[in-house]
Design a protein around this motif. Sequence first.
Motif, PDB file in Angstrom:
ATOM      1  N   ARG A   4       0.832  -1.210   0.000  1.00  0.00           N
ATOM      2  CA  ARG A   4       0.000   0.000   0.000  1.00  0.00           C
ATOM      3  C   ARG A   4       0.862   1.253   0.000  1.00  0.00           C
ATOM      4  O   ARG A   4       0.411   2.321  -0.411  1.00  0.00           O
ATOM      5  CB  ARG A   4      -0.916   0.015   1.235  1.00  0.00           C
ATOM      6  CG  ARG A   4      -2.161  -0.835   1.057  1.00  0.00           C
ATOM      7  CD  ARG A   4      -3.139  -0.608   2.182  1.00  0.00           C
ATOM      8  NE  ARG A   4      -3.572   0.780   2.270  1.00  0.00           N
ATOM      9  CZ  ARG A   4      -4.423   1.222   3.195  1.00  0.00           C
ATOM     10  NH1 ARG A   4      -4.933   0.386   4.088  1.00  0.00           N
ATOM     11  NH2 ARG A   4      -4.780   2.477   3.232  1.00  0.00           N
ATOM     12  N   ASP A   5       2.092   1.094   0.448  1.00  0.00           N
ATOM     13  CA  ASP A   5       3.036   2.215   0.443  1.00  0.00           C
ATOM     14  C   ASP A   5       3.861   2.233  -0.849  1.00  0.00           C
ATOM     15  O   ASP A   5       4.954   2.780  -0.892  1.00  0.00           O
ATOM     16  CB  ASP A   5       3.962   2.115   1.662  1.00  0.00           C
ATOM     17  CG  ASP A   5       4.530   3.465   2.055  1.00  0.00           C
ATOM     18  OD1 ASP A   5       3.878   4.480   1.784  1.00  0.00           O
ATOM     19  OD2 ASP A   5       5.643   3.508   2.619  1.00  0.00           O
ATOM     20  N   ALA A 226       5.031  -1.511   9.240  1.00  0.00           N
ATOM     21  CA  ALA A 226       5.540  -1.331   7.876  1.00  0.00           C
ATOM     22  C   ALA A 226       6.359  -0.043   7.784  1.00  0.00           C
ATOM     23  O   ALA A 226       7.444  -0.026   7.171  1.00  0.00           O
ATOM     24  CB  ALA A 226       4.382  -1.297   6.878  1.00  0.00           C
ATOM     25  N   GLU A 227       5.859   0.992   8.396  1.00  0.00           N
ATOM     26  CA  GLU A 227       6.588   2.275   8.396  1.00  0.00           C
ATOM     27  C   GLU A 227       7.937   2.121   9.100  1.00  0.00           C
ATOM     28  O   GLU A 227       8.970   2.644   8.636  1.00  0.00           O
ATOM     29  CB  GLU A 227       5.733   3.325   9.116  1.00  0.00           C
ATOM     30  CG  GLU A 227       6.297   4.724   9.067  1.00  0.00           C
ATOM     31  CD  GLU A 227       5.367   5.722   9.762  1.00  0.00           C
ATOM     32  OE1 GLU A 227       5.879   6.593  10.477  1.00  0.00           O
ATOM     33  OE2 GLU A 227       4.138   5.601   9.590  1.00  0.00           O
ATOM     34  N   ILE A 230      10.334   0.138   6.843  1.00  0.00           N
ATOM     35  CA  ILE A 230      10.842   0.982   5.749  1.00  0.00           C
ATOM     36  C   ILE A 230      11.918   1.937   6.252  1.00  0.00           C
ATOM     37  O   ILE A 230      12.977   2.087   5.652  1.00  0.00           O
ATOM     38  CB  ILE A 230       9.674   1.762   5.096  1.00  0.00           C
ATOM     39  CG1 ILE A 230       8.750   0.801   4.340  1.00  0.00           C
ATOM     40  CG2 ILE A 230      10.203   2.838   4.156  1.00  0.00           C
ATOM     41  CD1 ILE A 230       7.439   1.426   3.904  1.00  0.00           C
ATOM     42  N   ASN A 231      11.637   2.581   7.394  1.00  0.00           N
ATOM     43  CA  ASN A 231      12.614   3.525   7.944  1.00  0.00           C
ATOM     44  C   ASN A 231      13.909   2.842   8.353  1.00  0.00           C
ATOM     45  O   ASN A 231      15.002   3.376   8.147  1.00  0.00           O
ATOM     46  CB  ASN A 231      12.012   4.248   9.159  1.00  0.00           C
ATOM     47  CG  ASN A 231      10.886   5.191   8.773  1.00  0.00           C
ATOM     48  OD1 ASN A 231      10.825   5.635   7.624  1.00  0.00           O
ATOM     49  ND2 ASN A 231       9.995   5.476   9.698  1.00  0.00           N
ATOM     50  N   LYS A 232      13.793   1.635   8.900  1.00  0.00           N
ATOM     51  CA  LYS A 232      14.990   0.883   9.299  1.00  0.00           C
ATOM     52  C   LYS A 232      15.822   0.515   8.074  1.00  0.00           C
ATOM     53  O   LYS A 232      17.044   0.608   8.078  1.00  0.00           O
ATOM     54  CB  LYS A 232      14.574  -0.385  10.057  1.00  0.00           C
ATOM     55  CG  LYS A 232      15.747  -1.150  10.677  1.00  0.00           C
ATOM     56  CD  LYS A 232      15.269  -2.437  11.342  1.00  0.00           C
ATOM     57  CE  LYS A 232      14.524  -2.155  12.616  1.00  0.00           C
ATOM     58  NZ  LYS A 232      15.452  -1.926  13.751  1.00  0.00           N
ATOM     59  N   GLY A 233      15.125   0.111   6.994  1.00  0.00           N
ATOM     60  CA  GLY A 233      15.838  -0.263   5.770  1.00  0.00           C
ATOM     61  C   GLY A 233      16.564   0.916   5.139  1.00  0.00           C
ATOM     62  O   GLY A 233      17.678   0.794   4.639  1.00  0.00           O
ATOM     63  N   GLU A 234      15.909   2.072   5.187  1.00  0.00           N
ATOM     64  CA  GLU A 234      16.525   3.253   4.598  1.00  0.00           C
ATOM     65  C   GLU A 234      17.678   3.780   5.434  1.00  0.00           C
ATOM     66  O   GLU A 234      18.632   4.351   4.927  1.00  0.00           O
ATOM     67  CB  GLU A 234      15.469   4.343   4.394  1.00  0.00           C
ATOM     68  CG  GLU A 234      14.439   3.984   3.327  1.00  0.00           C
ATOM     69  CD  GLU A 234      13.320   4.986   3.221  1.00  0.00           C
ATOM     70  OE1 GLU A 234      13.231   5.855   4.113  1.00  0.00           O
ATOM     71  OE2 GLU A 234      12.531   4.921   2.265  1.00  0.00           O
TER      72      GLU A 234
END
Length: 234
Positions: A4-5, A226-227, A230-234
């Motif tokens: 969804r993101d 999910a947020e 995503i933030n951890k991956g970035e």
Amino acid sequence: CLARDKKKVLIVDFDPQGSLTKGLGYRDSSSYPYSIKDVLFNEINETSMNYKDTIIHTDESFDLLPANISLSGADIQLSNVMSRETIFKRVIDTLKDDYDYVLIDSNPALNLFTINGLVAADSVIIPVQAEPYACDGLNDLLHTIATAKKQINPNLKIDGILITMTDARTNLSLQVVENVKDNLNQNIYKTIIPRNVRLAEAPSYGLPINLYDPKSKGTESYMLLAEEVINKGE
């Protein structure tokens, strides 16, 4: 929630029970032509197959590599194969460039499937239920991950431990959360997944929670997770 993101997501069901596949509405194994077992044995036999043909493109904008009961016992057959720990990695390496995230749902047993998953993965998310004895098997799993990292996949890391099925009304859930934080030298996700009736119902309707009940506590929690991912991956 990742899809969804606008993320490109592949979910791999790597459990003979096929719970993930069933929970997304694919209960009848005859409704899809290939499963993870076909992919694994094709890789072993080195026959010609485009692995992209084995993937289900779901209505929810993510892709699925399904599993069913045919996978049961396959680990025994794989045990005699050369380089058996890297079979799944060779498959994933042909697919992963098409996606932002490949999520591998491994079964909880520490068997050859789990080892293959750890070898193929870049990182691990460990779900822990907020229940008595939930932490007991965790040290064994952490030891297995450390062994896989040392011997086969030096780049493997643990992204974090995800506390699930909590009930904020009970002291027991709070105690388990505190025990995990105090006794394990690992990152803990800030997001904690609550015990939620709608979450429990969603798989029987073959829907992800954010489609089954967009306004539920379960949806809210997984959107936050999910947020965080995503933030951890970035």
